[in-house]
Scaffold this motif. Structure first.
Motif, mmCIF file in Angstrom:
data_model
loop_
_atom_site.group_PDB
_atom_site.id
_atom_site.type_symbol
_atom_site.label_atom_id
_atom_site.label_comp_id
_atom_site.label_asym_id
_atom_site.label_seq_id
_atom_site.Cartn_x
_atom_site.Cartn_y
_atom_site.Cartn_z
ATOM 1 N N GLU A 148 0.273 0.598 5.254
ATOM 2 C CA GLU A 148 1.526 0.645 5.247
ATOM 3 C C GLU A 148 2.059 1.609 5.932
ATOM 4 O OE1 GLU A 148 4.139 -2.841 5.261
ATOM 5 O OE2 GLU A 148 2.106 -4.103 5.614
ATOM 6 N N LEU A 151 -0.625 4.324 8.038
ATOM 7 C CA LEU A 151 0.383 4.618 9.069
ATOM 8 C C LEU A 151 0.993 4.318 9.741
ATOM 9 C CD1 LEU A 151 -1.531 3.251 11.653
ATOM 10 C CD2 LEU A 151 -0.510 1.630 11.082
ATOM 11 N N LYS A 155 0.329 8.380 11.954
ATOM 12 C CA LYS A 155 0.612 7.266 12.983
ATOM 13 C C LYS A 155 -1.040 7.423 13.905
ATOM 14 C CE LYS A 155 5.335 8.212 14.104
ATOM 15 N NZ LYS A 155 5.340 8.655 12.656
ATOM 16 N N PHE A 158 -4.859 8.170 12.008
ATOM 17 C CA PHE A 158 -5.082 7.841 10.816
ATOM 18 C C PHE A 158 -6.479 6.666 11.655
ATOM 19 C CE2 PHE A 158 -4.125 4.071 7.362
ATOM 20 C CZ PHE A 158 -5.581 3.975 7.093
ATOM 21 N N ASN A 160 -9.170 4.017 10.178
ATOM 22 C CA ASN A 160 -9.010 3.096 9.409
ATOM 23 C C ASN A 160 -10.207 2.255 9.403
ATOM 24 O OD1 ASN A 160 -8.045 2.214 6.898
ATOM 25 N ND2 ASN A 160 -6.229 0.720 8.303
ATOM 26 N N TYR A 170 -9.656 -2.477 14.161
ATOM 27 C CA TYR A 170 -10.995 -0.918 12.845
ATOM 28 C C TYR A 170 -12.176 -0.244 13.226
ATOM 29 C CZ TYR A 170 -6.839 -3.106 9.621
ATOM 30 O OH TYR A 170 -5.676 -3.487 8.594
#
Length: 221
Positions: A148, A151, A155, A158, A160, A170
């Motif tokens: 969190e 992120l 923003k 990122f 993932n 993701y």
């Protein structure tokens, strides 16, 4: 250098990663990205040193570490899993090749995110994180460390990646040569890489083959 410090806080932040907050010695300074050898201040453990990276800000009043606990054998991290507030650790020598130079792409695998967390927090505090990008790979969503916070800081910058789980939002694939081609436009920028040895080796090799210069690759050699 070796100094005994008291554990102020110890709690699990994922199913197998434990956050430790410990006392900070007077005039203690480190560079974000660096690591330190730590042992447990118990007779049978004080000479068993293991390296862990700082995740706290340099000007914080305490030191923070995020440590993966391996409980399948009677090692140092297994003992750290049983270490709690008011117990004592011993801080030894500081070292590390991972230091921030200029904006680029950070690529981390698993607990390889930990040296980057201190760097990100420092840059974010000083409004200098913009222009950097994070690619972070784990096996499953429950393995993600500080997701969190990452992120919130990065923003849309990122990416993932999960290698053993398909979840909306993701990227479900490995960071191989094709992944790098699909996700990176400029191979002349800086690349900061940290994670399991094989992952780092493969990523560095692929980045080099795609045109990255050796001096732009920052990783623990």
């Amino acid at each position: 250098m070796s100094v005994i410090v008291k554990v102020l806080e110890a709690r699990f932040i994922t199913h197998n990663v434990k956050k430790f907050v410990v006392e900070k010695p007077l005039d203690f300074v480190f560079i974000p990205g660096q690591a330190i050898n730590i042992s447990i201040n118990l007779p049978e453990w004080k000479d068993k040193l293991r390296p862990f990276t700082f995740t706290s800000l340099n000007d914080a009043k305490s030191l923070e570490f995020m440590i993966k606990i391996y409980d399948d054998h009677n090692g140092v991290t297994n003992m750290l899993g049983k270490t709690n507030a008011s117990d004592e650790l011993i801080l030894h020598d500081i070292f590390g090749a991972i230091q921030y130079d200029k904006p680029g792409v950070f690529i981390a695998g698993g607990t390889g995110i930990t040296p980057f967390i201190a760097i990100f927090r420092e840059l974010y505090k000083n409004n200098k994180l913009r222009g950097n990008r994070l690619i972070y790979t784990n096996q499953t969503a429950e393995d993600i460390i500080a997701g969190e916070e990452l992120l919130r800081m990065f923003k849309q910058d990122f990416v993932n990646v999960l290698t053993r789980q398909g979840i909306v939002g993701y990227v479900g694939k490995r960071i191989d040569r094709n992944f790098l081609i699909e996700n990176i436009i400029d191979f002349s920028q800086n690349f900061y890489v940290c994670g399991p040895d094989n992952l780092v080796k493969d990523i560095v090799r692929n980045l080099t083959n795609l045109g990255a210069e050796p001096e732009t690759l920052i990783f623990e050699k």
